[in-house]
Design a protein around this motif. Structure first.
Motif, short mmCIF file in Angstrom:
data_model
loop_
_atom_site.label_atom_id
_atom_site.label_comp_id
_atom_site.label_asym_id
_atom_site.label_seq_id
_atom_site.Cartn_x
_atom_site.Cartn_y
_atom_site.Cartn_z
N ARG A 10 0.92 -1.22 -0.02
CA ARG A 10 0.19 -0.04 0.07
C ARG A 10 0.77 1.31 -0.06
N ALA A 11 1.98 1.07 0.62
CA ALA A 11 2.92 2.36 0.71
C ALA A 11 3.36 2.73 -0.89
N ILE A 12 3.47 1.98 -1.71
CA ILE A 12 3.72 2.24 -3.11
C ILE A 12 2.91 3.26 -3.82
N LEU A 13 1.59 3.04 -3.11
CA LEU A 13 0.70 4.26 -3.80
C LEU A 13 0.90 5.51 -3.08
N LEU A 14 1.40 5.58 -2.35
CA LEU A 14 1.89 7.00 -1.56
C LEU A 14 3.07 7.63 -2.30
N MET A 15 3.79 6.92 -2.89
CA MET A 15 5.03 7.57 -3.49
C MET A 15 4.72 8.83 -4.61
N PRO A 16 3.93 8.35 -5.46
CA PRO A 16 3.87 9.59 -6.77
C PRO A 16 3.07 10.79 -5.70
N VAL A 47 2.71 8.47 6.04
CA VAL A 47 2.76 7.15 6.01
C VAL A 47 2.14 6.23 6.99
N ASN A 48 2.35 6.72 8.21
CA ASN A 48 1.77 5.96 9.47
C ASN A 48 0.46 6.06 9.33
N ILE A 49 -0.15 7.05 9.30
CA ILE A 49 -1.49 7.33 9.13
C ILE A 49 -2.33 6.39 7.98
N PHE A 50 -1.63 6.20 7.02
CA PHE A 50 -2.11 5.68 5.88
C PHE A 50 -2.10 4.05 6.07
#
Length: 227
Positions: A10-16, A47-50
């Motif tokens: 799921r963290a991958i979605l955050l990068m862009p 990141v932590n919230i997501f």
């Protein structure tokens, strides 16, 4: 950084949403944040919230950079419009070709009504809510009083803030329970996976707005009204 991405997809979605591209090598989170001019504490907070639904440290929320948060949310909107919705639309159109009768029209209407709701929700936030918050921040920075127009405050946004991800449950139920089986097994699975993925992303998006954006903006409004 690679450890975070490999530990939870799921963290991958955050990068862009932070302007970070794949190919991070062995760089640390701090190194990449410095390269991208991202506040390290803000990145770690998001990141932590997501990734962790119960992670809401009140002290850090008081210090969150609202402009950065608005940029993050706007980038998420861009992802929905440019990437996620078109991908799901393509799968829905392919799936519709595999079914006949009233179910075909039912799915088509339901999906397009849902997408309309999502786009209207995004449009309201970007054209009404975000500009108001930026004006409020500007006034606060200049120690000026901002006259809040009727139905423009964050309370109005909170009242109108519908959880659009909840409507996805009906669409998933249609696909899982009511459309008869056919030669669409893996197509249906791909479509369901995309819907589950979008639903979780929207849940996190709404949580950021409800638990982070709204409380912080309410504090700024209180300070504004006391001037």
């Amino acid at each position: 950084m690679a450890d975070i991405l490999l530990a939870d997809q799921r963290a991958i979605l955050l990068m862009p949403r932070f302007g970070i591209k794949m190919g991070v090598g062995d760089k640390t989170v701090k190194q990449i944040c410095q390269e991208q001019s991202i506040e390290l504490d803000f990145f770690l907070l998001m990141v932590n919230i997501f990734l962790h639904p119960h992670y809401f440290p009140d002290k850090k929320l008081r210090k969150v950079d609202v402009n950065l948060l608005l940029l993050y949310l706007a980038n998420a909107h861009d992802y929905y419009i440019r990437e996620k919705i078109p991908a799901i639309r393509q799968l829905v159109e392919q799936f519709i070709q595999t079914i006949t009768g009233p179910a075909k029209q039912q799915l088509n209407s339901f999906f397009h009504d849902y997408i309309r709701d999502v786009l209207e929700h995004i449009e309201y936030e970007e054209q009404e809510v975000f500009p108001y918050i930026r004006d409020l921040l500007l006034a606060a920075g200049q120690r000026q009083l901002l006259q809040v127009p009727e139905n423009k405050g964050i309370d109005d946004f909170q009242e109108r803030h519908s959880n659009i991800e909840e409507k996805l449950s009906d669409l998933k139920n249609l696909l899982v329970k009511y459309f008869p089986p056919g030669n669409d097994l893996y197509l249906r699975i791909r479509l369901l996976n995309e819907l589950f993925d979008l639903e979780q992303d929207l849940v996190n998006h709404a949580r950021l707005e409800d638990k982070v954006l709204i409380p912080v903006v309410k504090d700024i409004e209180r300070n504004n009204s006391s001037r």
